[in-house]
Design a protein around this motif. Structure first.
Motif, short mmCIF file in Angstrom:
data_model
loop_
_atom_site.label_atom_id
_atom_site.label_comp_id
_atom_site.label_asym_id
_atom_site.label_seq_id
_atom_site.Cartn_x
_atom_site.Cartn_y
_atom_site.Cartn_z
N ALA A 1 -1.69 7.24 -2.70
CA ALA A 1 -0.30 6.77 -2.69
C ALA A 1 0.62 7.81 -2.06
N ALA A 2 0.38 9.07 -2.35
CA ALA A 2 1.22 10.14 -1.79
C ALA A 2 1.07 10.19 -0.27
N VAL A 3 -0.14 10.03 0.24
CA VAL A 3 -0.35 10.06 1.69
C VAL A 3 0.39 8.90 2.35
N VAL A 4 0.27 7.72 1.76
CA VAL A 4 0.96 6.55 2.34
C VAL A 4 2.47 6.77 2.32
N GLU A 5 3.00 7.25 1.22
CA GLU A 5 4.44 7.40 1.09
C GLU A 5 5.01 8.52 1.95
N HIS A 6 4.25 9.59 2.13
CA HIS A 6 4.73 10.71 2.93
C HIS A 6 4.36 10.55 4.41
N GLY A 7 3.41 9.67 4.69
CA GLY A 7 3.02 9.43 6.08
C GLY A 7 2.35 10.61 6.73
N SER A 8 1.84 11.53 5.91
CA SER A 8 1.26 12.76 6.44
C SER A 8 0.41 13.42 5.36
N ARG B 1 -2.39 -3.20 1.05
CA ARG B 1 -2.48 -4.07 -0.14
C ARG B 1 -2.70 -3.24 -1.40
N LEU B 2 -3.60 -2.27 -1.31
CA LEU B 2 -3.87 -1.41 -2.47
C LEU B 2 -2.61 -0.67 -2.86
N HIS B 3 -1.92 -0.09 -1.89
CA HIS B 3 -0.71 0.66 -2.19
C HIS B 3 0.35 -0.22 -2.82
N ASP B 4 0.53 -1.42 -2.30
CA ASP B 4 1.54 -2.34 -2.85
C ASP B 4 1.28 -2.67 -4.31
N ARG B 5 0.02 -2.80 -4.69
CA ARG B 5 -0.33 -3.10 -6.08
C ARG B 5 -0.34 -1.83 -6.94
N LEU B 6 -0.67 -0.73 -6.32
CA LEU B 6 -0.84 0.53 -7.03
C LEU B 6 0.48 1.19 -7.40
N ARG B 7 1.46 1.14 -6.52
CA ARG B 7 2.71 1.88 -6.72
C ARG B 7 3.40 1.56 -8.05
N PRO B 8 3.58 0.30 -8.42
CA PRO B 8 4.23 0.03 -9.73
C PRO B 8 3.42 0.61 -10.90
N ALA B 9 2.10 0.55 -10.81
CA ALA B 9 1.27 1.08 -11.90
C ALA B 9 1.40 2.60 -12.00
N VAL B 10 1.40 3.28 -10.88
CA VAL B 10 1.55 4.74 -10.88
C VAL B 10 2.93 5.12 -11.41
N ASP B 11 3.96 4.39 -10.99
CA ASP B 11 5.30 4.66 -11.51
C ASP B 11 5.36 4.49 -13.02
N GLU B 12 4.72 3.45 -13.53
CA GLU B 12 4.70 3.20 -14.97
C GLU B 12 3.95 4.31 -15.71
N LEU B 13 2.82 4.75 -15.17
CA LEU B 13 2.07 5.85 -15.80
C LEU B 13 2.89 7.14 -15.78
N ASP B 14 3.55 7.43 -14.67
CA ASP B 14 4.41 8.63 -14.61
C ASP B 14 5.52 8.56 -15.65
N ALA B 15 6.13 7.39 -15.81
CA ALA B 15 7.20 7.22 -16.80
C ALA B 15 6.66 7.39 -18.22
N ALA B 16 5.47 6.86 -18.48
CA ALA B 16 4.88 6.99 -19.81
C ALA B 16 4.59 8.45 -20.14
N VAL B 17 4.06 9.18 -19.19
CA VAL B 17 3.78 10.60 -19.41
C VAL B 17 5.07 11.38 -19.60
N ALA B 18 6.07 11.10 -18.78
CA ALA B 18 7.36 11.79 -18.90
C ALA B 18 7.99 11.53 -20.27
N GLU B 19 7.89 10.29 -20.74
CA GLU B 19 8.43 9.96 -22.06
C GLU B 19 7.70 10.71 -23.16
N ALA B 20 6.38 10.77 -23.06
CA ALA B 20 5.60 11.49 -24.07
C ALA B 20 5.95 12.97 -24.07
#
Length: 122
Positions: A13-20, A66-85
């Motif tokens: 996801a980071a590679v796709v988002e940063h394009g590099s 397709r993978l990135h489009d489905r993956l991004r919301p899940a990764v965001d949710e996991l990051d939020a859950a960890v940050a909350e904890a």
């Protein structure tokens, strides 16, 4: 899903988002070669090419998009859950009970309770 799978998907996801690879590696705190190896292993494990690479650019394949489009919301949710904890460990919460002699409460504790409550509303 193993922990390494999450790390690999997050790296993808980071590679796709940063394009590099270089910018994504800097964001993740790893070397570009380690990131490239991680993506290569992910593609081998999934048996699908996720990224089109050239010397000048990197872009997701159709499957990668397709993978990135489905993956991004899940990764965001996991990051939020960890940050909350993690945030709960930094802020005390719950009932505070103080058993102390009246003189100590009036002279030492009561004057500090307002500030304590303001700093720790939970």
């Amino acid at each position: 899903m193993r922990g390494t799978d999450f790390a690999s998907l997050n790296a993808f996801a980071a590679v796709v988002e940063h394009g590099s690879f270089v910018r994504a590696a800097a964001h993740l705190g790893i070397t570009p070669s380690a990131l490239s190896q991680t993506i290569r292993q992910l593609e081998e494990r999934l048996d699908v090419r996720l990224l089109n690479r050239t010397t000048r650019s990197v872009a997701p394949t159709t499957a990668g998009k397709r993978l990135h489009d489905r993956l991004r919301p899940a990764v965001d949710e996991l990051d939020a859950a960890v940050a909350e904890a993690v945030s709960t460990r930094e802020r005390p919460a719950g009932m505070l009970r103080i058993n102390a002699p009246r003189m100590a409460v009036v002279g030492l504790i009561a004057p500090r309770l307002g500030r304590f409550h303001r700093d720790n509303p939970g």
